[in-house]
Design a protein around this motif. Structure first.
Motif, PDB file in Angstrom:
ATOM      1  N   LYS A   5       9.167  -3.944   1.479  1.00  0.00           N
ATOM      2  CA  LYS A   5       7.917  -3.343   1.031  1.00  0.00           C
ATOM      3  C   LYS A   5       7.025  -3.076   2.237  1.00  0.00           C
ATOM      4  O   LYS A   5       7.195  -3.670   3.298  1.00  0.00           O
ATOM      5  CB  LYS A   5       7.179  -4.264   0.042  1.00  0.00           C
ATOM      6  CG  LYS A   5       7.860  -4.402  -1.309  1.00  0.00           C
ATOM      7  CD  LYS A   5       6.988  -5.204  -2.272  1.00  0.00           C
ATOM      8  CE  LYS A   5       7.618  -5.287  -3.654  1.00  0.00           C
ATOM      9  NZ  LYS A   5       6.753  -6.021  -4.620  1.00  0.00           N
ATOM     10  N   ALA A   6       6.077  -2.163   2.057  1.00  0.00           N
ATOM     11  CA  ALA A   6       5.075  -1.886   3.081  1.00  0.00           C
ATOM     12  C   ALA A   6       3.756  -1.614   2.374  1.00  0.00           C
ATOM     13  O   ALA A   6       3.720  -1.279   1.183  1.00  0.00           O
ATOM     14  CB  ALA A   6       5.484  -0.693   3.946  1.00  0.00           C
ATOM     15  N   PHE A   7       2.664  -1.774   3.122  1.00  0.00           N
ATOM     16  CA  PHE A   7       1.338  -1.538   2.543  1.00  0.00           C
ATOM     17  C   PHE A   7       1.013  -0.055   2.631  1.00  0.00           C
ATOM     18  O   PHE A   7       0.986   0.522   3.718  1.00  0.00           O
ATOM     19  CB  PHE A   7       0.278  -2.352   3.293  1.00  0.00           C
ATOM     20  CG  PHE A   7      -1.125  -2.118   2.787  1.00  0.00           C
ATOM     21  CD1 PHE A   7      -1.561  -2.736   1.626  1.00  0.00           C
ATOM     22  CD2 PHE A   7      -1.994  -1.282   3.471  1.00  0.00           C
ATOM     23  CE1 PHE A   7      -2.847  -2.517   1.149  1.00  0.00           C
ATOM     24  CE2 PHE A   7      -3.282  -1.063   3.009  1.00  0.00           C
ATOM     25  CZ  PHE A   7      -3.715  -1.684   1.846  1.00  0.00           C
ATOM     26  N   ASN A  14       1.119  -2.913  -1.807  1.00  0.00           N
ATOM     27  CA  ASN A  14       2.431  -3.115  -1.197  1.00  0.00           C
ATOM     28  C   ASN A  14       3.476  -2.544  -2.142  1.00  0.00           C
ATOM     29  O   ASN A  14       3.563  -2.960  -3.300  1.00  0.00           O
ATOM     30  CB  ASN A  14       2.693  -4.610  -0.968  1.00  0.00           C
ATOM     31  CG  ASN A  14       1.820  -5.190   0.114  1.00  0.00           C
ATOM     32  OD1 ASN A  14       1.352  -4.481   1.006  1.00  0.00           O
ATOM     33  ND2 ASN A  14       1.569  -6.490   0.050  1.00  0.00           N
ATOM     34  N   PRO A  38       3.286  -5.242   5.573  1.00  0.00           N
ATOM     35  CA  PRO A  38       2.703  -5.888   4.399  1.00  0.00           C
ATOM     36  C   PRO A  38       2.212  -7.314   4.658  1.00  0.00           C
ATOM     37  O   PRO A  38       1.658  -7.949   3.767  1.00  0.00           O
ATOM     38  CB  PRO A  38       3.862  -5.891   3.396  1.00  0.00           C
ATOM     39  CG  PRO A  38       5.083  -5.953   4.252  1.00  0.00           C
ATOM     40  CD  PRO A  38       4.750  -5.134   5.473  1.00  0.00           C
TER      41      PRO A  38
END
Length: 289
Positions: A5-7, A14, A38
């Motif tokens: 995941k990433a922000f 996220n 994240p």
């Protein structure tokens, strides 16, 4: 370990790369560069590779790739580093695909520690860049991927050298196509991809930030303005770059124009009636007297 995941800067959430793909198609995410690590204590830049590539042309589904330096307090980076020590498999934190005969644009801030000498490596160029091992799928062996810091690549461009450049998470481009001189273009002429914009500009000191205003103008619809970029004083003070120490910045704001180079992950855009060029931090800003 990959970044699952990433922000998302656009959604303030996220999300997985698959969800990013859906939101990008809906227009809720503007760019593949609008992501961060994240981790709670980290805002390292993250690219969602292949996000803007048409699905029929993809060889791989969108995936996250960290292209910025992680905070020393980042738990995610620490976890990846721990796994690296127990495995020879390279991770998304510090790897990139090998492309034959290209120079990798090294966007990592320089380390404050001098590396221990390890002997000469054939193919390395200590004067202009560094070499790092990569997997060459054609030979099945480890090959050397040369890399250069932005400052060295700027020198090469000014010296009219020509070679292909690999940009982390953004493919390969000729060095001469990587640089764009600001010279009256319309924003529609630019691709929304990583480029180095340059031209004569002035540094101006404000209360809490420095602005960089270019001499030549850009146009978007009915708006024609001198584009500008900004760097907060806090970022400058936190920077390990000698050229952006507070004393040096004081000297730069002397009403004398410099040739300024801004490494921007997206094309210039209109904000509040002005044309701005995105600049994440000191490592993305260079100048020549």
């Amino acid at each position: 370990m990959k970044l699952e995941k990433a922000f998302s800067e656009d959604l303030a959430l996220n999300i997985t790369a698959q969800e990013a793909d859906k939101q990008f198609a809906k227009g809720n995410i503007e760019s593949k560069f609008s992501f961060q690590c994240p981790g709670k204590n980290c805002d390292a830049a993250v690219t969602c590779a292949n996000l803007d590539r048409p699905k029929e042309k993809r060889k791989r589904n969108p995936y996250y790739k960290a292209v910025g330096k992680h905070s020393s307090r980042c738990d995610i980076a620490k976890n990846i580093e721990t796994r690296k020590k127990g495995s020879r498999v390279r991770t998304d934190i510090d790897s990139d695909e090998y492309v034959d005969r290209t120079i990798l644009l090294d966007l990592q801030p320089p380390s404050t520690k001098r590396p221990e000498p390890t002997g000469n490596i054939q193919g390395a160029d200590d004067a202009e860049g560094r070499a790092r091992p990569s997997n060459n799928p054609e030979s099945g062996e480890h090959s050397i991927q040369r890399s250069k810091r932005p400052s060295s690549m700027i020198d090469d461009f000014l010296a009219k050298k020509s070679y292909p450049v690999r940009i982390p998470g953004n493919g390969v481009i000729d060095i001469n196509d990587l640089f764009i001189e600001i010279n009256g273009q319309d924003l529609s002429d630019f691709k929304n991809e990583f480029r180095i914009y340059y031209g004569k500009a002035w540094f101006n000191k404000k209360e809490s930030y420095y602005s960089i205003v270019f001499d030549n103008k850009l146009t978007s619809g009915e708006i024609t303005k001198r584009p500008s970029a900004y760097m907060s004083m806090d970022k400058a003070k936190e920077s390990g770059f000698k050229r952006f120490k507070v004393e040096e910045l004081e000297n730069l704001a002397d009403r004398t124009p410099k040739t300024v180079f801004i490494l921007s992950e997206t094309k210039p855009e209109v904000k509040n009636g002005y044309i701005n060029i995105g600049c994440r931090g000191p490592e993305h800003l260079h100048y020549r007297q």
